[in-house]
Scaffold this motif. Structure first.
Motif, PDB file in Angstrom:
ATOM      1  N   CYS A  58      20.834  47.390  44.849  1.00  0.00           N
ATOM      2  CA  CYS A  58      19.824  47.437  43.785  1.00  0.00           C
ATOM      3  C   CYS A  58      20.137  48.587  42.836  1.00  0.00           C
ATOM      4  CB  CYS A  58      18.415  47.563  44.362  1.00  0.00           C
ATOM      5  SG  CYS A  58      18.105  49.074  45.244  1.00  0.00           S
ATOM      6  N   ASP A  59      19.391  48.657  41.729  1.00  0.00           N
ATOM      7  CA  ASP A  59      19.654  49.752  40.784  1.00  0.00           C
ATOM      8  C   ASP A  59      18.612  50.864  40.935  1.00  0.00           C
ATOM      9  OD1 ASP A  59      17.435  49.292  39.111  1.00  0.00           O
ATOM     10  OD2 ASP A  59      18.558  47.986  37.746  1.00  0.00           O
ATOM     11  N   GLU A  60      18.838  51.943  40.201  1.00  0.00           N
ATOM     12  CA  GLU A  60      18.013  53.152  40.359  1.00  0.00           C
ATOM     13  C   GLU A  60      16.552  52.953  39.981  1.00  0.00           C
ATOM     14  OE1 GLU A  60      21.433  56.539  39.459  1.00  0.00           O
ATOM     15  OE2 GLU A  60      20.035  55.916  37.882  1.00  0.00           O
TER      16      GLU A  60
ATOM     17  N   GLY B  19      21.519  49.008  34.227  1.00  0.00           N
ATOM     18  CA  GLY B  19      22.011  48.635  32.895  1.00  0.00           C
ATOM     19  C   GLY B  19      23.236  47.737  32.906  1.00  0.00           C
ATOM     20  N   GLU B  20      23.375  47.004  31.809  1.00  0.00           N
ATOM     21  CA  GLU B  20      24.487  46.057  31.643  1.00  0.00           C
ATOM     22  C   GLU B  20      25.844  46.757  31.777  1.00  0.00           C
ATOM     23  OE1 GLU B  20      24.179  42.684  31.093  1.00  0.00           O
ATOM     24  OE2 GLU B  20      26.336  42.350  30.814  1.00  0.00           O
ATOM     25  N   SER B  21      25.908  48.039  31.392  1.00  0.00           N
ATOM     26  CA  SER B  21      27.192  48.748  31.424  1.00  0.00           C
ATOM     27  C   SER B  21      27.737  48.880  32.848  1.00  0.00           C
ATOM     28  CB  SER B  21      27.046  50.138  30.800  1.00  0.00           C
ATOM     29  OG  SER B  21      26.133  50.888  31.580  1.00  0.00           O
TER      30      SER B  21
ATOM     31  N   PRO C  74      15.356  38.209  43.024  1.00  0.00           N
ATOM     32  CA  PRO C  74      15.200  38.601  41.616  1.00  0.00           C
ATOM     33  C   PRO C  74      13.881  39.299  41.342  1.00  0.00           C
ATOM     34  CG  PRO C  74      14.805  36.243  41.871  1.00  0.00           C
ATOM     35  CD  PRO C  74      15.252  36.745  43.222  1.00  0.00           C
ATOM     36  N   THR C  75      13.936  40.378  40.548  1.00  0.00           N
ATOM     37  CA  THR C  75      12.715  41.156  40.268  1.00  0.00           C
ATOM     38  C   THR C  75      12.398  41.235  38.776  1.00  0.00           C
ATOM     39  OG1 THR C  75      13.942  43.234  40.159  1.00  0.00           O
ATOM     40  CG2 THR C  75      13.085  42.605  42.317  1.00  0.00           C
ATOM     41  N   THR C  76      13.148  40.533  37.930  1.00  0.00           N
ATOM     42  CA  THR C  76      12.755  40.416  36.519  1.00  0.00           C
ATOM     43  C   THR C  76      12.411  38.953  36.263  1.00  0.00           C
ATOM     44  OG1 THR C  76      14.981  39.923  35.675  1.00  0.00           O
ATOM     45  CG2 THR C  76      14.372  42.247  35.814  1.00  0.00           C
ATOM     46  N   LEU C  77      11.613  38.721  35.225  1.00  0.00           N
ATOM     47  CA  LEU C  77      11.248  37.343  34.912  1.00  0.00           C
ATOM     48  C   LEU C  77      12.500  36.539  34.542  1.00  0.00           C
ATOM     49  CD1 LEU C  77       9.086  35.194  34.537  1.00  0.00           C
ATOM     50  CD2 LEU C  77       8.672  36.085  32.223  1.00  0.00           C
TER      51      LEU C  77
ATOM     52  N   GLY D 258      34.440  41.229  26.517  1.00  0.00           N
ATOM     53  CA  GLY D 258      34.004  39.894  26.938  1.00  0.00           C
ATOM     54  C   GLY D 258      32.874  39.942  27.951  1.00  0.00           C
ATOM     55  N   LYS D 259      31.724  39.422  27.552  1.00  0.00           N
ATOM     56  CA  LYS D 259      30.594  39.380  28.473  1.00  0.00           C
ATOM     57  C   LYS D 259      30.832  38.271  29.501  1.00  0.00           C
ATOM     58  CE  LYS D 259      25.625  38.925  28.179  1.00  0.00           C
ATOM     59  NZ  LYS D 259      25.153  39.631  29.356  1.00  0.00           N
ATOM     60  N   ASN D 260      30.625  38.581  30.759  1.00  0.00           N
ATOM     61  CA  ASN D 260      30.820  37.616  31.863  1.00  0.00           C
ATOM     62  C   ASN D 260      32.222  37.004  31.870  1.00  0.00           C
ATOM     63  OD1 ASN D 260      28.114  38.000  32.582  1.00  0.00           O
ATOM     64  ND2 ASN D 260      27.443  36.394  31.180  1.00  0.00           N
TER      65      ASN D 260
ATOM     66  N   GLU E  36       4.914  43.089  38.142  1.00  0.00           N
ATOM     67  CA  GLU E  36       3.857  44.021  37.707  1.00  0.00           C
ATOM     68  C   GLU E  36       4.430  45.345  37.192  1.00  0.00           C
ATOM     69  OE1 GLU E  36       0.624  43.392  37.645  1.00  0.00           O
ATOM     70  OE2 GLU E  36       0.522  41.520  38.803  1.00  0.00           O
ATOM     71  N   THR E  37       5.581  45.737  37.708  1.00  0.00           N
ATOM     72  CA  THR E  37       6.146  47.032  37.305  1.00  0.00           C
ATOM     73  C   THR E  37       7.201  46.890  36.204  1.00  0.00           C
ATOM     74  OG1 THR E  37       7.742  46.808  39.115  1.00  0.00           O
ATOM     75  CG2 THR E  37       5.779  48.146  39.550  1.00  0.00           C
ATOM     76  N   LEU E  38       7.428  45.665  35.793  1.00  0.00           N
ATOM     77  CA  LEU E  38       8.472  45.444  34.787  1.00  0.00           C
ATOM     78  C   LEU E  38       7.999  45.935  33.418  1.00  0.00           C
ATOM     79  CD1 LEU E  38      11.263  44.010  34.830  1.00  0.00           C
ATOM     80  CD2 LEU E  38      10.089  41.939  34.077  1.00  0.00           C
TER      81      LEU E  38
HETATM   82  N1  LIG Z   1      24.103  34.222  36.229  1.00  0.00           N
HETATM   83  C1  LIG Z   1      23.371  33.618  35.324  1.00  0.00           C
HETATM   84  O1  LIG Z   1      23.205  32.401  35.326  1.00  0.00           O
HETATM   85  C2  LIG Z   1      22.695  34.449  34.288  1.00  0.00           C
HETATM   86  C3  LIG Z   1      21.748  33.868  33.434  1.00  0.00           C
HETATM   87  C4  LIG Z   1      21.100  34.677  32.517  1.00  0.00           C
HETATM   88  C5  LIG Z   1      21.399  36.029  32.442  1.00  0.00           C
HETATM   89  N2  LIG Z   1      22.331  36.559  33.285  1.00  0.00           N
HETATM   90  C6  LIG Z   1      22.656  37.999  33.222  1.00  0.00           C
HETATM   91  O2  LIG Z   1      21.485  38.740  33.547  1.00  0.00           O
HETATM   92  C7  LIG Z   1      21.594  40.031  32.974  1.00  0.00           C
HETATM   93  C8  LIG Z   1      20.251  40.405  32.379  1.00  0.00           C
HETATM   94  O3  LIG Z   1      19.296  40.397  33.405  1.00  0.00           O
HETATM   95  P1  LIG Z   1      17.906  41.173  33.279  1.00  0.00           P
HETATM   96  O4  LIG Z   1      17.290  40.866  31.987  1.00  0.00           O
HETATM   97  O5  LIG Z   1      17.168  40.901  34.514  1.00  0.00           O
HETATM   98  O6  LIG Z   1      18.363  42.697  33.146  1.00  0.00           O
HETATM   99  P2  LIG Z   1      18.504  43.909  34.185  1.00  0.00           P
HETATM  100  O7  LIG Z   1      19.022  43.474  35.477  1.00  0.00           O
HETATM  101  O8  LIG Z   1      19.253  44.964  33.470  1.00  0.00           O
HETATM  102  O9  LIG Z   1      16.991  44.380  34.355  1.00  0.00           O
HETATM  103  C9  LIG Z   1      16.282  44.871  33.245  1.00  0.00           C
HETATM  104  C10 LIG Z   1      15.703  46.251  33.516  1.00  0.00           C
HETATM  105  O10 LIG Z   1      14.559  46.138  34.347  1.00  0.00           O
HETATM  106  C11 LIG Z   1      14.677  46.980  35.474  1.00  0.00           C
HETATM  107  N3  LIG Z   1      13.940  46.314  36.529  1.00  0.00           N
HETATM  108  C12 LIG Z   1      14.315  45.214  37.220  1.00  0.00           C
HETATM  109  N4  LIG Z   1      13.317  44.776  37.989  1.00  0.00           N
HETATM  110  C13 LIG Z   1      12.292  45.625  37.798  1.00  0.00           C
HETATM  111  C14 LIG Z   1      10.956  45.670  38.294  1.00  0.00           C
HETATM  112  N5  LIG Z   1      10.488  44.721  39.090  1.00  0.00           N
HETATM  113  N6  LIG Z   1      10.163  46.695  37.901  1.00  0.00           N
HETATM  114  C15 LIG Z   1      10.624  47.614  37.030  1.00  0.00           C
HETATM  115  N7  LIG Z   1      11.856  47.609  36.503  1.00  0.00           N
HETATM  116  C16 LIG Z   1      12.676  46.610  36.881  1.00  0.00           C
HETATM  117  C17 LIG Z   1      16.130  47.165  35.677  1.00  0.00           C
HETATM  118  O11 LIG Z   1      16.416  48.346  36.364  1.00  0.00           O
HETATM  119  C18 LIG Z   1      16.641  47.197  34.233  1.00  0.00           C
HETATM  120  O12 LIG Z   1      16.476  48.484  33.706  1.00  0.00           O
HETATM  121  C19 LIG Z   1      22.718  39.977  31.973  1.00  0.00           C
HETATM  122  O13 LIG Z   1      23.815  40.674  32.483  1.00  0.00           O
HETATM  123  C20 LIG Z   1      23.040  38.489  31.870  1.00  0.00           C
HETATM  124  O14 LIG Z   1      24.397  38.250  31.600  1.00  0.00           O
HETATM  125  C21 LIG Z   1      22.970  35.798  34.189  1.00  0.00           C
END
Ligand SMILES: NC(=O)c1ccc[n+]([C@@H]2O[C@H](COP(=O)([O-])OP(=O)(O)OC[C@H]3O[C@@H](n4cnc5c(N)ncnc54)[C@H](O)[C@@H]3O)[C@@H](O)[C@H]2O)c1
Ligand SMILES: [Zn+2]
Length: 362
Positions: A42-44, A73-75, A129-132, A151-153, A172-174
């Motif tokens: 997971c990330d920070e 982050g994406e980086s 997954p924890t983002t929408l 090149g992305k991906n 809720e925390t997003l």
């Molecule tokens: N594999 C696929 O089919 C597919 C499809 C679409 C997008 N993607 C990839 O997904 C990436 C983007 O994903 P994203 O929008 O989830 O970005 P991300 O993973 O960078 O998350 C966004 C931010 O939210 C934070 N975060 C995550 N969950 C959290 C939570 N529950 N509460 C608080 N903060 C939270 C993260 O630390 C980050 O800062 C891109 O790299 C894109 O290429 C892949």
């Protein structure tokens, strides 16, 4: 809890969508992949919020659990970070029967997924997954990748998870901007699917967007839509999977023209969806009423109204660099009607310019 069975040619797996269900991760996993070690990646930002709960749950499920936390982050989605993860798996003696748990947004899902797919030619992968955006899109369908140079991906593969386990309470925390960004992909699935999903997203757009208003049915509906498309074209060979590109030709061009800084991916896709609707009315007979309904839905989800601070010309130039563009111009995904996509519609450069001008001036 909602369950969607994703039956792909390479593997069938469950996508479980619940609210407040993270503590059940371990038992859900033991029913599918009992025993062995798990490594949670997971990330920070996510670690202080959800790592402990995930760890405890996996522990209770009988797994030996370790974790790795990387910056956000994406980086971070690069080969150097992937190599570091290989090192962790190597040092911890991870084998094919063990499990990588990707806990986080799409960045973690893509990176940890890529590492899981390639380490020893594949260890088990669970997406949490924890983002929408990740819950409705990135965690499902098996695309895993890292970025390479510009090149992305660019370096990646197709690798389906063993389980996708989405807890809506984590939203809720997003940050609000991330929630809105994910809503653009929700809108994409609603426009592609039509019917009940479109009605549901219409109701969501009828009030201020909040995590609490994102329902299990809504996320499950988007997932079902994606699963159906991917199952028909798992490795992007027949072209059917290209419908998922709705709104993304212009969206990616906007991201490129603004050096990935002005807009989030979802905001750019929101604008791309607006452009697709405008073009659909001119080229595919989408009715004015349906276009207005769909534009209003994007308004209601809080997506940008117009393209700002970007030279329209730069966007037009960039649509031609789209990975999906061919010799005869850019093939757009457009809509004959809401819920009825049409693939590979060629758009003349003049019309492309016109739609970008409209996006700037509207
Ligand atoms: N594999 C696929 O089919 C597919 C499809 C679409 C997008 N993607 C990839 O997904 C990436 C983007 O994903 P994203 O929008 O989830 O970005 P991300 O993973 O960078 O998350 C966004 C931010 O939210 C934070 N975060 C995550 N969950 C959290 C939570 N529950 N509460 C608080 N903060 C939270 C993260 O630390 C980050 O800062 C891109 O790299 C894109 O290429 C892949
Ligand atoms: Zn997208």
């Amino acid at each position: 809890m909602r369950r969607i069975l994703a039956t792909m040619p390479s593997r069938a797996y469950d996508v479980l969508v619940g609210r407040g269900c993270l503590a059940g991760l371990g038992s859900a996993l033991t029913r599918r992949c009992p025993g062995g070690k798990t490594v949670v990646c997971c990330d920070e930002n996510v670690a202080p919020l959800y790592l402990e709960q995930a760890r405890a749950s996996l522990n209770a499920g009988g797994y030996e659990v370790s974790h790795i936390v990387i910056p956000a982050g994406e980086s971070q989605k690069n080969l150097a970070r992937a190599e570091e993860l290989y090192g962790v798996l190597y040092d911890r003696g991870i084998r094919r029967g063990d499990t990588m748990v990707a806990l986080g947004g799409g960045v973690i899902g893509d990176l940890a997924g890529f590492v899981a797919a390639t380490f020893q030619r594949g260890v088990r992968l669970v997406q949490v997954p924890t983002t929408l955006l990740a819950q409705v899109d990135a965690a499902v369908g098996g695309k895993v990748a890292v970025d390479f140079r510009a090149g992305k991906n660019y370096v990646g593969t197709f690798y389906q998870p063993w389980l996708v386990y989405a807890d809506l309470a984590t939203l809720e925390t997003l940050p609000a901007r991330e929630l809105h960004s994910g809503a653009a992909e929700v809108a994409k699935y609603a426009l592609l699917g039509g019917g009940e999903l479109l009605d549901r997203v219409g109701r969501l757009a009828g009030g201020p967007l909040s995590a609490a208003r994102v329902s299990q049915e809504l996320v499950a509906g988007c997932v079902a839509q994606k699963v159906a498309v991917v199952a028909a074209d798992e490795r992007e060979e027949t072209g059917a999977r290209a419908v998922l590109n709705l709104g993304h030709t212009v969206g990616h061009a906007i991201e490129g023209a603004t050096s990935f800084s002005r807009y989030t991916h979802g905001e750019a896709v929101g604008l791309g969806l607006r452009a697709s609707l405008w073009l659909s009315r001119r080229l595919c007979g989408l009715s004015a009423r349906e276009e207005a309904r769909a534009q209003a839905l994007l308004d209601g989800l809080g997506l940008p109204q117009r393209l700002e601070a970007v030279p329209g010309e730069a966007v037009c130039d960039l649509t031609r660099l789209d990975k999906k563009s061919g010799r005869h111009g850019v093939g757009y995904v457009l809509l004959d009607a809401l819920g009825s996509p049409r693939l590979d519609v060629r758009v003349r450069p003049e019309l492309e310019r016109e739609v970008i001008e409209w996006l700037v001036k509207r």
